[in-house]
Design an enzyme around this catalytic site. Structure first.
Site, short mmCIF file in Angstrom:
data_model
loop_
_atom_site.label_atom_id
_atom_site.label_comp_id
_atom_site.label_asym_id
_atom_site.label_seq_id
_atom_site.Cartn_x
_atom_site.Cartn_y
_atom_site.Cartn_z
N ARG A 1 0.85 -1.20 0.00
CA ARG A 1 0.00 0.00 0.00
C ARG A 1 0.88 1.24 0.00
O ARG A 1 1.69 1.43 0.92
CB ARG A 1 -0.91 -0.01 1.23
CG ARG A 1 -1.75 1.24 1.35
CD ARG A 1 -2.76 1.17 2.50
NE ARG A 1 -3.54 2.39 2.53
CZ ARG A 1 -3.54 3.26 3.54
NH1 ARG A 1 -2.84 3.02 4.64
NH2 ARG A 1 -4.25 4.37 3.48
N HIS B 1 -3.16 10.87 0.77
CA HIS B 1 -2.70 10.58 2.14
C HIS B 1 -2.19 11.91 2.72
O HIS B 1 -1.03 12.05 3.09
CB HIS B 1 -1.63 9.48 2.13
CG HIS B 1 -1.48 8.77 3.45
ND1 HIS B 1 -1.65 7.42 3.62
CD2 HIS B 1 -1.18 9.24 4.70
CE1 HIS B 1 -1.45 7.07 4.88
NE2 HIS B 1 -1.17 8.17 5.57
N GLU C 1 -8.10 8.31 5.93
CA GLU C 1 -8.51 8.87 7.21
C GLU C 1 -9.05 10.30 7.12
O GLU C 1 -8.45 11.25 7.65
CB GLU C 1 -7.34 8.82 8.20
CG GLU C 1 -6.78 7.42 8.42
CD GLU C 1 -5.75 7.35 9.53
OE1 GLU C 1 -5.25 8.41 9.96
OE2 GLU C 1 -5.43 6.23 9.98
N ASN D 1 -8.10 1.42 9.33
CA ASN D 1 -6.83 1.57 10.05
C ASN D 1 -7.13 1.45 11.54
O ASN D 1 -8.00 2.16 12.06
CB ASN D 1 -6.20 2.94 9.79
CG ASN D 1 -5.74 3.10 8.35
OD1 ASN D 1 -5.72 2.14 7.58
ND2 ASN D 1 -5.36 4.31 7.98
N TYR E 1 -5.41 1.11 15.48
CA TYR E 1 -4.25 1.16 16.37
C TYR E 1 -4.61 0.84 17.82
O TYR E 1 -3.87 0.17 18.52
CB TYR E 1 -3.57 2.53 16.30
CG TYR E 1 -2.88 2.71 14.96
CD1 TYR E 1 -1.59 2.22 14.78
CD2 TYR E 1 -3.52 3.30 13.89
CE1 TYR E 1 -0.96 2.32 13.55
CE2 TYR E 1 -2.90 3.41 12.65
CZ TYR E 1 -1.61 2.92 12.49
OH TYR E 1 -0.99 3.00 11.28
N GLU F 1 -4.01 -0.41 7.82
CA GLU F 1 -2.90 -0.03 8.70
C GLU F 1 -3.11 -0.68 10.06
O GLU F 1 -4.21 -0.63 10.61
CB GLU F 1 -2.82 1.48 8.94
CG GLU F 1 -2.33 2.27 7.77
CD GLU F 1 -2.24 3.78 8.05
OE1 GLU F 1 -2.08 4.18 9.22
OE2 GLU F 1 -2.38 4.54 7.09
C1 FCB Z 1 -2.24 6.91 10.71
C2 FCB Z 1 -1.70 7.47 9.41
C3 FCB Z 1 -0.33 6.96 9.03
C4 FCB Z 1 0.56 6.86 10.24
C5 FCB Z 1 -0.11 6.11 11.36
C6 FCB Z 1 0.74 5.91 12.58
O1 FCB Z 1 -3.18 7.78 11.24
O2 FCB Z 1 -2.58 7.14 8.35
O3 FCB Z 1 0.18 7.82 8.04
O4 FCB Z 1 1.01 8.10 10.62
O5 FCB Z 1 -1.29 6.75 11.72
#
Ligand code: FCB
Length: 461
Positions: free
Chosen positions: A84, A128, A173, A299, A301, A353
């Protein structure tokens, strides 16, 4: 989490599952002014004192623009079947409108051809975050005209690449662009105004829908979708005030995007909350936004824990934290995926992500990042669990291939599975990269061996 061994874990995924790594143009390319590239809002933002933790910028980053051949070889050696990446709009169209920069476009053409030679499917993000600064000078995403500039740019890139790329993502995002870029202002372009932020989010969604229509009108074969940053929202306590705020935050992060994309309306409770900060719309906008999606990129985290005041002291959760001070909460990924599958008729989902920053050091050619190995394994397990529960997940991409420019954190936060020494540009595979490589090599052990399909991992180059 259930502790599966790696072979058991691998066999939970279909043979045609997309396994990849992810990057974005501004964070890795460098060559900020080379070959006719225009400046982006992030170039300009970095010039302001105090906004980037280490005072750095993206002018050199990982110098990927010059080291792309070695980097693609490194990606191929990992054994992924998907990569990607994003196209930098100001590199290919320096002012965001008008003249096209062939030299910049040639870079992506070469990159994509080489990926295909290595049997790696390119998955291309069109935005992006690095909007051409010339467009910011005339209002940026707050100006409805930028919607049409984006559609022209997207259509043009698609016409050049769609015979070779697997998928196009319109925006990465939109919440971050809207919220962090225009409400809290900690990201480019650094505006702090809630009304502008919601207008921006509407324009991003509209440009997504119009771009899909324009690209499809050109008979594009590539899959088309959008990438959202999503997280389960948990109230810090059962108090009515915390619960109320949690519902609004969930509405602003998740439903504000998924409702218009998949159901054709904005959530009523968020519109009420926004009051006069709600976006101005033209009739037909919502129909234009709700276009069929070939896929949804997610994405993930961490989770978010919400108090009435909006902030949560992560120490209270008692969970291990990454170097970003984000809680490590893999079960949140299963929770999120099963929830969106239940609440929306979601198309195939790609985890576009997932990853973590830790304080890694390269010592004698080795980087021991056990925490990242555990993070990845636990999150891949969480994806497997969602698939078990019927969620159509089609791919998983690690953020990130290599350490890079982490936006307002500069080079201080390392998300890569490959370590980068920013002085020498030396790349060193961390233990997590070696782990991923081993994991990808494992065959999918089909329970029905007689009919086991061929393993479709990329060939050794
Ligand atoms: C996301 C972004 C990516 C990176 C990660 C840690 O929000 O899409 O570019 O910075 O966080």
């Amino acid at each position: 989490m259930t502790d599966l061994n790696l072979s058991e874990l691998k066999k939970k995924f279909p043979t045609n599952f997309a396994w990849g790594v992810a990057t974005s143009a501004f964070q890795i390319e460098g060559a900020g002014k080379s070959d006719g590239k225009g400046l982006s809002i992030w170039d300009k933002f970095c010039e302001q004192p105090g906004v980037i933790a280490d005072g750095s910028d993206g002018m050199n980053a990982c110098d990927h623009y010059n080291r792309w051949e070695q980097d693609i070889q490194m990606i191929a050696d990992l054994g992924v079947n998907t990569y990607r990446l994003s196209v930098s709009w100001p590199r290919v169209q320096p002012d965001g409108q008008g003249a096209w920069n062939d030299k910049g476009m040639d870079f992506y053409e070469r990159l994509i051809d080489r990926l295909l030679e290595k049997n790696i499917s390119p998955s291309v993000t069109l935005n992006h975050w690095d909007l051409p600064d010339s467009l910011q000078q005339i209002g940026g995403w707050a100006n409805r005209d930028t919607v049409h500039r984006f559609v022209d740019y997207a259509r043009n890139v698609a016409s050049k690449l769609s015979d070779r790329v697997y998928s196009f993502t319109t925006h990465n995002e939109p919440w971050v662009i809207s919220h962090l870029g225009h409400e809290s202002g900690i990201f480019a372009p650094g505006i702090k105004h809630r009304g502008i932020a919601t207008q921006v989010s509407h324009h991003l969604l509209l440009s997504h829908g119009l771009a899909l229509q324009a690209i499809r009108a050109d008979q594009c074969n590539a899959k088309l979708g959008i990438v959202l940053n999503l997280a389960p929202m948990h109230p810090a306590s059962p108090s009515p005030a915390d619960l109320k705020k949690t519902k609004i935050e969930d509405g602003r992060l998740l439903r504000w995007y998924l409702d218009p994309l998949l159901k054709g309306h904005y959530p009523e409770d968020v519109l009420d909350f926004l009051g006069t900060d709600a976006p101005q719309m033209h009739s037909g906008d919502l129909l234009n936004i709700q276009q069929p999606l070939d896929f949804l990129g997610v994405n993930y985290y961490s989770r978010s824990v919400v108090t009435a005041e909006g902030t949560w002291d992560v120490a209270k959760g008692g969970l291990p934290l990454t170097d970003m001070n984000w809680e490590i909460y893999p079960q949140g990924l299963t929770e999120l995926l099963t929830r969106i599958h239940k609440d929306y008729k979601v198309p195939p989902i790609y985890i576009t992500e997932n990853g973590a920053a830790f304080k890694d050091e390269a010592v004698k050619g080795l980087v021991h990042d056990k925490q990242r190995v555990d993070y990845l394994k636990d999150h891949i397990t969480a994806v497997a669990s969602a698939i078990d529960q019927g969620v159509p997940v089609a791919g998983y991409m690690v953020w990130s291939l290599m350490d890079n420019f982490e936006w307002a954190s500069g080079y201080e936060k390392r998300f890569g599975i490959v370590h980068v020494n920013f002085e020498t540009q030396a790349r060193t595979l961390k233990d997590s990269a070696k782990w991923y490589q081993q994991f990808l090599k494992l065959p999918k052990l089909d329970t029905d061996h007689a009919t086991a399909p061929k393993i479709d991992l990329p060939q050794e180059s």
